[in-house]
Each structure stands twice: as C-alpha cells, then as structure tokens.
Design an enzyme around this catalytic site. Structure first.
Site, PDB file in Angstrom:
ATOM      1  N   LEU A 110      27.769  -7.700  -3.531  1.00  0.00           N
ATOM      2  CA  LEU A 110      27.057  -6.801  -4.308  1.00  0.00           C
ATOM      3  C   LEU A 110      27.489  -6.976  -5.580  1.00  0.00           C
ATOM      4  CD1 LEU A 110      24.637  -4.587  -4.377  1.00  0.00           C
ATOM      5  CD2 LEU A 110      26.518  -2.989  -4.124  1.00  0.00           C
ATOM      6  N   TRP A 135      20.589  20.769  -8.774  1.00  0.00           N
ATOM      7  CA  TRP A 135      21.481  21.002  -7.273  1.00  0.00           C
ATOM      8  C   TRP A 135      22.529  21.938  -7.360  1.00  0.00           C
ATOM      9  CZ3 TRP A 135      26.427  20.403  -5.361  1.00  0.00           C
ATOM     10  CH2 TRP A 135      26.561  20.145  -3.934  1.00  0.00           C
ATOM     11  N   HIS A 150      27.439  16.889 -10.572  1.00  0.00           N
ATOM     12  CA  HIS A 150      27.859  15.779 -11.080  1.00  0.00           C
ATOM     13  C   HIS A 150      29.075  15.038 -10.076  1.00  0.00           C
ATOM     14  CE1 HIS A 150      25.489  15.597 -14.492  1.00  0.00           C
ATOM     15  NE2 HIS A 150      26.214  16.455 -15.240  1.00  0.00           N
ATOM     16  N   ASP A 166      19.051  11.455 -10.950  1.00  0.00           N
ATOM     17  CA  ASP A 166      18.536  12.722 -11.555  1.00  0.00           C
ATOM     18  C   ASP A 166      18.716  13.959 -10.274  1.00  0.00           C
ATOM     19  OD1 ASP A 166      17.138  12.551 -13.956  1.00  0.00           O
ATOM     20  OD2 ASP A 166      16.184  10.773 -12.571  1.00  0.00           O
ATOM     21  N   GLY A 167      19.165  15.118 -10.761  1.00  0.00           N
ATOM     22  CA  GLY A 167      19.115  16.261  -9.864  1.00  0.00           C
ATOM     23  C   GLY A 167      20.427  16.906  -9.628  1.00  0.00           C
ATOM     24  N   ASN A 168      21.395  16.173 -10.456  1.00  0.00           N
ATOM     25  CA  ASN A 168      22.613  17.064 -10.228  1.00  0.00           C
ATOM     26  C   ASN A 168      22.551  18.186 -10.817  1.00  0.00           C
ATOM     27  OD1 ASN A 168      23.443  14.362  -9.429  1.00  0.00           O
ATOM     28  ND2 ASN A 168      24.624  14.010 -11.043  1.00  0.00           N
ATOM     29  N   ARG A 171      23.985  15.846 -25.034  1.00  0.00           N
ATOM     30  CA  ARG A 171      24.365  16.998 -23.829  1.00  0.00           C
ATOM     31  C   ARG A 171      25.654  17.693 -24.366  1.00  0.00           C
ATOM     32  NH1 ARG A 171      22.778  15.940 -17.616  1.00  0.00           N
ATOM     33  NH2 ARG A 171      21.041  14.943 -18.147  1.00  0.00           N
ATOM     34  N   ARG A 178      26.664  23.246 -13.892  1.00  0.00           N
ATOM     35  CA  ARG A 178      26.121  21.880 -13.753  1.00  0.00           C
ATOM     36  C   ARG A 178      27.027  20.715 -13.147  1.00  0.00           C
ATOM     37  NH1 ARG A 178      21.345  20.530 -16.029  1.00  0.00           N
ATOM     38  NH2 ARG A 178      22.252  18.554 -16.566  1.00  0.00           N
TER      39      ARG A 178
HETATM   40  C1  FPP Z   1      21.343  13.288 -13.917  1.00  0.00           C
HETATM   41  O1  FPP Z   1      21.178  14.467 -13.461  1.00  0.00           O
HETATM   42  C2  FPP Z   1      22.703  12.666 -13.902  1.00  0.00           C
HETATM   43  C3  FPP Z   1      23.775  12.089 -15.199  1.00  0.00           C
HETATM   44  C4  FPP Z   1      23.286  12.422 -16.460  1.00  0.00           C
HETATM   45  C5  FPP Z   1      25.014  11.735 -14.707  1.00  0.00           C
HETATM   46  C6  FPP Z   1      25.073  10.836 -13.552  1.00  0.00           C
HETATM   47  C7  FPP Z   1      26.639  10.724 -13.394  1.00  0.00           C
HETATM   48  C8  FPP Z   1      27.341  10.916 -12.113  1.00  0.00           C
HETATM   49  C9  FPP Z   1      26.545  10.980 -10.927  1.00  0.00           C
HETATM   50  C10 FPP Z   1      28.860  10.667 -12.286  1.00  0.00           C
HETATM   51  C11 FPP Z   1      29.591   9.685 -12.743  1.00  0.00           C
HETATM   52  C12 FPP Z   1      29.069   8.293 -12.507  1.00  0.00           C
HETATM   53  C13 FPP Z   1      29.586   7.167 -11.746  1.00  0.00           C
HETATM   54  C14 FPP Z   1      28.656   5.879 -11.574  1.00  0.00           C
HETATM   55  C15 FPP Z   1      30.709   7.458 -10.827  1.00  0.00           C
HETATM   56  P1  FPP Z   1      21.003  15.729 -14.619  1.00  0.00           P
HETATM   57  O2  FPP Z   1      22.253  16.227 -14.958  1.00  0.00           O
HETATM   58  O3  FPP Z   1      20.196  15.117 -15.610  1.00  0.00           O
HETATM   59  O4  FPP Z   1      20.340  16.755 -13.460  1.00  0.00           O
HETATM   60  P2  FPP Z   1      19.016  17.446 -13.622  1.00  0.00           P
HETATM   61  O5  FPP Z   1      17.910  16.190 -13.670  1.00  0.00           O
HETATM   62  O6  FPP Z   1      18.958  18.396 -12.390  1.00  0.00           O
HETATM   63  O7  FPP Z   1      19.077  18.512 -14.894  1.00  0.00           O
END
Ligand code: FPP
Length: 232
Positions: A113, A7, A19, A2-4, A53, A15
């Site tokens: 792993l 950020w 990612h 979480d948090g992409n 989304r 957004r």
């Molecule tokens: C949640 O943050 C994140 C996701 C839904 C996607 C995660 C995907 C990646 C990091 C990239 C692709 C994956 C791999 C394994 C290489 P959010 O968008 O909900 O952020 P927020 O909580 O701040 O709204």
C-alpha cells in the site's frame, strides 16, 4: 477524517482527545487497507485551512503526527506500506517535516500500500502551485504553453503518481468535498459514513467497500458500456 472534535466534546473532553482517538483509527484503517491489498490510500490529515485553528490545537496535531510516525514505523514496515506526503510541506514545522522525510526514506522500497498523507493540503493550492511551477519552466525555456494538457499538468501536481481515487470516504456525515484532491476526483465515487473518525475502524471501512462494490462506474458513458476503457 471528520468528527474528532465532536467525539471528544460529546464525552466532555477537550477536542484534542478526539485527535488522539483518531490516531488509533489511522492505525486500524492503514493496516486493514494494507491487509486487503489496496494500492493507495490518501488520508486528509491537515488542510491549508486548518492552520487557522487555535495555535495550541495545531501544535498538538503536529506533535501527534510526529509521535504516530515514530511509533508506526515498525507496523508500516511489517505491512509493506510506503509513505508519501502531499501538500505545502514547507509550511510544516521543521521537526515534523524531518520525521516525515525520515519515514518516507525508510519505507521507500516497500511494495504494498502507498499511504499518502495530505498535509497543509488544499486541492486549489495544489492546482495553483502546479500552474506556478509550469510557468517557471516556461520562463526558463524548459516548457512551452502549447504543451498544456491534462497529462502535462498532472506531472506538476504534488505527487504525479497519486492515482485518481476510486472511492472517497467522508466520515461523521459531512457532505462536502472540502478542497480535497480536486484534480484527481473527477470520476471518484463518494461515500458518506455517519460514523465519526475516532469510531471509524474495520467494520465501518468494510461497510464503505461493500457499498462501493455495488456501484456501476460509468465515467460519463451510458449504462452497460465498457467503462474500463474510459478509465485507462
Ligand atoms: C478533523 O476532525 C480532523 C483533523 C483536522 C485532524 C486529523 C488528524 C489526526 C487524526 C491525527 C494526526 C494524523 C495522522 C495521520 C496520524 P475535526 O477536528 O474537524 O472534528 P469535528 O469535525 O468534529 O470538528
């Protein structure tokens, strides 16, 4: 992870920038877990709910995942990491699924792993899909309802080898389970990091492990009892 989104928004960016930064954290965390000798790491990369989304964000995430897989192969091989995927994988775009299968095949003999990517994943869907497949086996005469117990049902989960996690780390201060590994998490320890995923690198990972190391795992027993017997 979480948090992409937050950020990126905090930096005045779309957004998807979050990612992209999040992929760097995936690289860092996977490599560090492999280096530390962990047996299993499951990353919740895309939930069944995430399909709702905006389509452009979904397309971008699928592209990012493909790009990650192509670029990460060398590092996965160097670090002995085996890739597996869990979820409703048939929902994924053909090109993404093909890249995942290719990486699974190339890494299948690695001995370190096991990195599981949860994609189009939901804990309730996993249990529902398992029960449906068991029902199909009953209908076909390959199984009988009297066989239902925890171990039998586990065999019908997406990847029966997925271990019960010792530790679940949730980033960006979120306090919810959000439908993650519902079957497997019965006795998992839970750690909430205030750090958003794009900043979640070695230091934040070590903080989580230090916190975990100080816990006493009881598996429903009383303090001081030998819990290892209950976990076997
Ligand atoms: C949640 O943050 C994140 C996701 C839904 C996607 C995660 C995907 C990646 C990091 C990239 C692709 C994956 C791999 C394994 C290489 P959010 O968008 O909900 O952020 P927020 O909580 O701040 O709204």
């Amino acid at each position: 992870m979480d948090g992409n989104g937050r950020w990126a928004t905090e930096r005045g960016k779309p957004r998807v920038f979050g990612h992209v930064a999040g992929v760097q954290s995936v690289r860092a965390v996977v490599t560090e877990c492999a280096r530390l000798g962990l047996g299993s790491l499951t990353l919740y990369a895309f939930s069944v709910e995430n399909w709702k989304r905006p389509p452009a964000e979904v397309r971008y995430l699928m592209r990012l995942l493909r790009a990650y897989l192509r670029r990460a192969l060398k590092t996965l091989m160097e670090n002995g990491v085996r890739l597996r995927c869990i979820g409703r994988l048939h929902d994924l775009p053909e090109k993404t699924l093909a890249e995942l299968r290719r990486t699974e095949a190339k890494t299948q003999h690695n001995q370190g792993l096991v990195l599981r990517l949860a994609l189009s994943y939901g804990g309730r869907s996993e249990i529902a899909d398992a029960v449906r497949r068991f029902g199909e086996d009953v209908q076909a005469g390959r199984a009988h309802p009297s066989e239902v117990d925890e171990e039998t049902l586990r065999r019908y989960l997406y990847d029966p080898e997925t271990p019960d996690p010792d530790l679940i780390i949730r980033t960006a201060g979120e306090m919810r389970m959000s439908n993650f590994l519902l079957w497997q998490l019965s006795y998992s320890e839970f750690y909430v990091s205030p750090v958003g995923w794009p900043d979640f690198r070695e230091e934040a990972l070590h903080a989580a492990f230090h916190d975990y190391a100080a816990r006493e795992r009881r598996y429903g027993l009383v303090p001081g009892a030998d819990a290892s017997a209950a976990s076997e």
